[in-house]
Design a protein around this motif. Structure first.
Motif, PDB file in Angstrom:
ATOM      1  N   SER A 178       0.843  -1.194   0.000  1.00  0.00           N
ATOM      2  CA  SER A 178       0.000   0.000   0.000  1.00  0.00           C
ATOM      3  C   SER A 178       0.879   1.245   0.000  1.00  0.00           C
ATOM      4  O   SER A 178       1.887   1.310   0.715  1.00  0.00           O
ATOM      5  N   PRO A 180       0.824   5.838  -0.466  1.00  0.00           N
ATOM      6  CA  PRO A 180      -0.023   7.042  -0.492  1.00  0.00           C
ATOM      7  C   PRO A 180      -0.491   7.409  -1.896  1.00  0.00           C
ATOM      8  O   PRO A 180      -1.583   7.949  -2.064  1.00  0.00           O
ATOM      9  N   SER A 219      -5.103   5.865  -9.108  1.00  0.00           N
ATOM     10  CA  SER A 219      -5.939   6.084  -7.933  1.00  0.00           C
ATOM     11  C   SER A 219      -7.397   5.731  -8.208  1.00  0.00           C
ATOM     12  O   SER A 219      -8.079   5.133  -7.365  1.00  0.00           O
ATOM     13  N   THR A 224      -7.888   2.778  -2.498  1.00  0.00           N
ATOM     14  CA  THR A 224      -8.578   2.180  -1.358  1.00  0.00           C
ATOM     15  C   THR A 224      -9.482   3.224  -0.703  1.00  0.00           C
ATOM     16  O   THR A 224      -9.396   4.418  -0.978  1.00  0.00           O
ATOM     17  N   SER A 225     -10.329   2.747   0.179  1.00  0.00           N
ATOM     18  CA  SER A 225     -11.238   3.663   0.880  1.00  0.00           C
ATOM     19  C   SER A 225     -10.485   4.611   1.807  1.00  0.00           C
ATOM     20  O   SER A 225     -11.022   5.640   2.214  1.00  0.00           O
ATOM     21  N   GLU A 226      -9.237   4.270   2.130  1.00  0.00           N
ATOM     22  CA  GLU A 226      -8.419   5.131   2.988  1.00  0.00           C
ATOM     23  C   GLU A 226      -7.646   6.173   2.188  1.00  0.00           C
ATOM     24  O   GLU A 226      -6.818   6.910   2.742  1.00  0.00           O
ATOM     25  N   GLY A 227      -7.849   6.219   0.876  1.00  0.00           N
ATOM     26  CA  GLY A 227      -7.167   7.199   0.050  1.00  0.00           C
ATOM     27  C   GLY A 227      -5.772   6.786  -0.386  1.00  0.00           C
ATOM     28  O   GLY A 227      -4.989   7.626  -0.846  1.00  0.00           O
ATOM     29  N   ARG A 228      -5.448   5.519  -0.268  1.00  0.00           N
ATOM     30  CA  ARG A 228      -4.153   5.012  -0.703  1.00  0.00           C
ATOM     31  C   ARG A 228      -4.337   4.173  -1.973  1.00  0.00           C
ATOM     32  O   ARG A 228      -5.466   4.018  -2.464  1.00  0.00           O
ATOM     33  N   THR A 230      -2.957   0.388  -4.020  1.00  0.00           N
ATOM     34  CA  THR A 230      -2.309  -0.902  -3.796  1.00  0.00           C
ATOM     35  C   THR A 230      -1.480  -1.297  -5.021  1.00  0.00           C
ATOM     36  O   THR A 230      -1.784  -0.912  -6.151  1.00  0.00           O
TER      37      THR A 230
END
Length: 273
Positions: A178, A180, A219, A224-228, A230
């Motif tokens: 993961s 940013p 993106s 991801t839902s956390e703004g990162r 994969t």
């Protein structure tokens, strides 16, 4: 005589790896090493003449006591029949001639010697390839080579057979990392020494527009839902042995002298024609 296609600019790859050694990101090598250590622990024998081929020798020190380090190259510094264990660690995916590399390792093994290789597999960075490809197509109407082509596990297993290994096995496992953003992933790839070293790469910096668009697409597709975002790293592990005269060999079809049903203590039921 078949001419090999040059895939890798070895001078550029060496420069990339030299820069990476100053502040390296090593989790792929550490994960690969831990997996190979587990496999070696399950082999019921001691090795007295091991060799390890790796671009990051410091990270592979001690995996086999007394191992000789061999630098990656088209022609490996391996003497014929000199080793009872050869480990090819995290370089085979950059080889122009992977079969040639495997053949050299096979020849370096003594009879009944053991071979292990770990390398990046075909699913590695599939997200980044997709985002960069779409961004560059939008901006320029074409594609340039950016990520080294990595083999699929079926093809890699077949290469072991072509190289003459006994009992060849190929398996793989995937890691999900993961970040940013895709920009952070690209920076980390450079810190791994895995930046673009393809011989057919563009010899000028990629335009800012393409990079930013690729990060945006990445993106959108893999966020991801956390703004990162994969990223996938697939590690393929190849194992095989050097044939020896006393190794068990499969019987010729039709040469069996006993019935399986008798061995299992059951009744054989014939199939209808």
């Amino acid at each position: 005589m078949e001419t090999l296609t040059k895939i890798t600019d070895r001078a550029a790859l060496s420069r990339n790896r030299a820069r990476a050694r100053k502040r390296p990101v090593t989790f792929l090598h550490e994960t690969a090493r831990a997996d190979l250590e587990d496999r070696l622990a399950m082999v019921n024998r001691e090795f007295t003449a091991p060799a390890v081929i790796s671009p990051m020798p410091d990270l592979w020190q001690g995996i086999a006591p007394g191992a000789r380090h061999v630098a990656p190259a088209e022609t490996l510094e391996l003497a014929e029949g000199a080793h009872d264990l050869v480990i090819h660690a995290m370089d085979l995916h950059w080889a122009d001639d992977p079969v040639g590399q495997l053949v050299q390792c096979r020849r370096a093994l003594r009879p009944d010697g053991f071979f292990l290789a770990v390398l990046a597999g075909g699913q590695t960075l599939h997200e980044l390839r997709a985002a960069l490809g779409q961004a560059e197509t939008e901006a320029t109407g074409g594609l340039s080579p950016r990520v080294v082509p990595m083999g699929e596990i079926r093809d890699l297993g077949a290469l072991l057979q072509r190289a003459g290994f006994a009992l060849p096995v190929a398996d793989s496992f995937a890691l999900k990392a993961s970040y940013p953003s895709a920009l952070h992933l690209m920076r980390e790839l450079r810190a791994m020494g895995e930046g673009n070293a393809l011989d057919a790469r563009l010899r000028r910096p990629t335009g800012r527009k393409v990079i930013l668009r690729a990060a945006e697409l990445y993106s959108e597709a893999f966020g991801t839902s956390e703004g990162r975002v994969t990223a996938t790293f697939e590690l393929v592990v190849l194992t095989g042995g050097a044939p020896a005269a006393d190794q068990p060999r499969p019987l010729r079809p039709g040469s069996a002298t006993a019935r399986l049903a008798d061995a299992l203590g059951t009744t054989e039921t014939k199939l209808r024609d």
